[in-house]
Write a protein that holds these residues in place. Structure first.
Motif, short mmCIF file in Angstrom:
data_model
loop_
_atom_site.label_atom_id
_atom_site.label_comp_id
_atom_site.label_asym_id
_atom_site.label_seq_id
_atom_site.Cartn_x
_atom_site.Cartn_y
_atom_site.Cartn_z
N UNK A 278 1.06 -1.21 0.21
CA UNK A 278 -0.03 -0.06 0.12
C UNK A 278 0.84 1.31 0.01
N UNK A 279 0.68 2.29 -0.80
CA UNK A 279 1.39 3.29 -1.01
C UNK A 279 1.62 4.25 0.37
N UNK A 280 0.65 4.19 1.24
CA UNK A 280 0.46 5.12 2.30
C UNK A 280 1.63 4.35 3.39
N UNK A 281 1.65 2.85 3.37
CA UNK A 281 2.54 2.08 4.27
C UNK A 281 3.93 2.21 3.77
N UNK A 282 4.27 2.25 2.44
CA UNK A 282 5.44 2.59 2.12
C UNK A 282 6.00 4.10 2.41
N UNK A 283 5.23 4.99 2.14
CA UNK A 283 5.53 6.30 2.83
C UNK A 283 5.69 6.44 4.37
N UNK A 284 4.90 5.73 5.11
CA UNK A 284 5.23 5.60 6.46
C UNK A 284 6.48 5.10 6.72
N UNK A 285 7.05 4.11 6.15
CA UNK A 285 8.33 3.27 6.33
C UNK A 285 9.30 4.32 5.60
N UNK B 142 0.22 -5.69 10.29
CA UNK B 142 -0.86 -5.02 9.60
C UNK B 142 -0.63 -5.56 8.22
N UNK B 143 0.50 -6.44 7.95
CA UNK B 143 0.97 -6.87 6.48
C UNK B 143 1.41 -5.53 5.67
N UNK B 144 0.67 -5.35 4.49
CA UNK B 144 0.97 -4.30 3.67
C UNK B 144 0.31 -2.90 3.60
N UNK B 145 -0.60 -2.84 4.76
CA UNK B 145 -1.68 -2.01 4.75
C UNK B 145 -0.82 -0.81 5.78
N UNK C 47 -5.96 0.90 13.47
CA UNK C 47 -6.58 2.05 13.44
C UNK C 47 -7.83 2.06 12.75
N UNK C 48 -8.18 0.93 11.89
CA UNK C 48 -9.41 0.67 11.21
C UNK C 48 -9.92 1.77 10.28
N UNK C 49 -8.81 2.15 9.70
CA UNK C 49 -8.78 3.22 8.40
C UNK C 49 -9.11 2.74 7.26
N UNK C 50 -9.65 3.21 6.33
CA UNK C 50 -9.93 3.09 4.99
C UNK C 50 -8.51 3.47 4.20
N UNK C 51 -7.88 2.74 3.38
CA UNK C 51 -6.54 3.16 2.78
C UNK C 51 -6.71 4.45 1.96
N UNK C 52 -7.83 5.01 1.62
CA UNK C 52 -7.93 5.91 0.71
C UNK C 52 -8.39 7.19 1.44
N UNK C 53 -8.54 7.21 2.58
CA UNK C 53 -9.05 8.28 3.46
C UNK C 53 -8.44 9.69 3.32
N UNK D 32 3.08 3.85 -21.27
CA UNK D 32 1.71 3.57 -20.95
C UNK D 32 0.94 4.75 -20.75
N UNK D 33 -0.41 4.74 -20.62
CA UNK D 33 -1.37 5.73 -20.38
C UNK D 33 -2.33 5.40 -19.08
N UNK D 34 -2.17 5.86 -17.93
CA UNK D 34 -3.17 5.48 -16.97
C UNK D 34 -3.51 6.67 -16.23
N UNK D 35 -4.69 6.25 -15.55
CA UNK D 35 -5.30 7.35 -14.89
C UNK D 35 -4.62 7.38 -13.32
N UNK D 36 -4.99 8.67 -12.81
CA UNK D 36 -4.19 8.88 -11.48
C UNK D 36 -4.32 7.81 -10.41
N UNK D 37 -5.71 7.36 -10.31
CA UNK D 37 -5.72 6.19 -9.32
C UNK D 37 -5.06 4.79 -9.60
N UNK D 38 -4.56 4.77 -10.97
CA UNK D 38 -3.73 3.54 -11.29
C UNK D 38 -2.22 3.79 -11.45
N UNK D 39 -1.72 5.02 -11.22
CA UNK D 39 -0.59 5.16 -11.17
C UNK D 39 0.65 4.28 -10.58
N UNK D 40 0.20 4.19 -9.24
CA UNK D 40 1.13 3.46 -8.23
C UNK D 40 1.07 1.99 -8.82
N UNK D 41 -0.12 1.49 -9.08
CA UNK D 41 -0.32 0.21 -9.56
C UNK D 41 0.62 0.01 -10.70
#
Length: 283
Positions: free
Chosen positions: A90-97, A183-186, A214-220, A255-264
């Protein structure tokens, strides 16, 4: 500096990690100790196999061609680091690390997390790593020859109390990183960071203690700050060094991708052995 109640809080291994500094006249044994200290800090105390070591970079460091700071950068921008912390994470976990490994602290809040999320999305992994190592904060705290260390529990100038509880969330677990992390990759901070609130601090030996989700949605964070419309924005991603098994050679693609698919898309490119050369908006 000795951490008060380090054993009670489960922080024993971090208590004496603040004095690893390189000297020009250092012995080979001292250089080896510094190299191992960099690996421990940047790779989150994960076990490092002999064939995973960056022997070329180690040699350059031993011979004075790389400072500690540049050796840290080399490890953090290596395929080894991407494989452990970016691919399939998950990109948020990557940034936290990244905050923990490179600046020795937790993020300050959702604004800082969003800044790095946008940087990662639009400019890629290497720009995200450079943003920490080239920062004034890194230079002021660690300079060129100090191995980064965890310091978020010292209540430094400008630090808020909730960061102490957030850093504990990032340092608990078998490896205090992706493998062995409950928490795995979250994201570990999730809603607590989004709401700027502290998390309970208890001893890992206390009944029912350990990591507390924390029970948070990853996209919050992204959803609240960027809005739904950003998802439809299209980006041009150019990648190099991809393996073309049909032609038995390395190739480049666009490749041409939308914003929400960039990390993927970036993760897929790295898994195929490629490198993101550029990311640019189309519309």
């Amino acid at each position: 500096m000795t951490l008060v109640n380090a054993a009670y809080l489960g922080l024993d291994r971090y208590a004496s990690n603040q004095n690893n500094e390189n000297w020009a006249a250092g012995s080979d044994q001292e250089k080896t100790a510094l190299i191992n200290a960099v690996y421990r800090q940047v790779l989150g105390y994960q076990y490092l196999m002999a064939n995973e070591r960056l022997t070329g970079a180690e040699s350059l460091f031993r011979n004075g061609y790389l400072s500690v700071r540049e050796f840290v950068r080399t490890v953090a921008k290596s395929g080894l680091y991407r494989e452990k912390f970016f691919n399939n994470t998950n990109p948020y976990h990557f940034i936290e690390l990244n905050f923990k490994h490179l600046l020795g602290r937790a993020p300050e809040g959702k604004a800082e997390m969003l800044h790095h999320f946008s940087l990662l999305q639009e400019h890629g992994v290497e720009a995200e790593i450079d943003s920490y190592i080239d920062s004034e904060e890194y230079q002021n705290r660690f300079g060129e020859e100090q191995v980064p260390f965890l310091h978020g529990w010292d209540y430094s100038a400008g630090q808020v109390g909730r960061q102490f509880s957030w850093l504990l969330q990032l340092t608990r677990g078998v490896a205090a990183s992706v493998k062995g992390d409950l928490t795995g990759n979250s994201s570990r901070l999730g809603k607590a960071l989004h709401q700027d609130r502290a998390l309970p601090v208890v001893s890992p030996n206390a009944k029912g203690a350990g990591y507390q989700p924390t029970g948070a949605a990853n996209e919050s964070i992204t959803q609240s700050a960027r809005g739904i419309g950003e998802k439809s924005r299209v980006y041009r991603v150019e990648a190099t060094g991809l393996t073309n098994y049909r032609l038995h050679k390395r190739s480049s693609i666009v490749r041409f991708v939308t914003f929400d698919k960039l990390l993927e898309a970036q993760q897929a490119i790295h898994r195929q052995g490629g490198r993101v050369a550029s990311v640019s908006p189309v519309n």
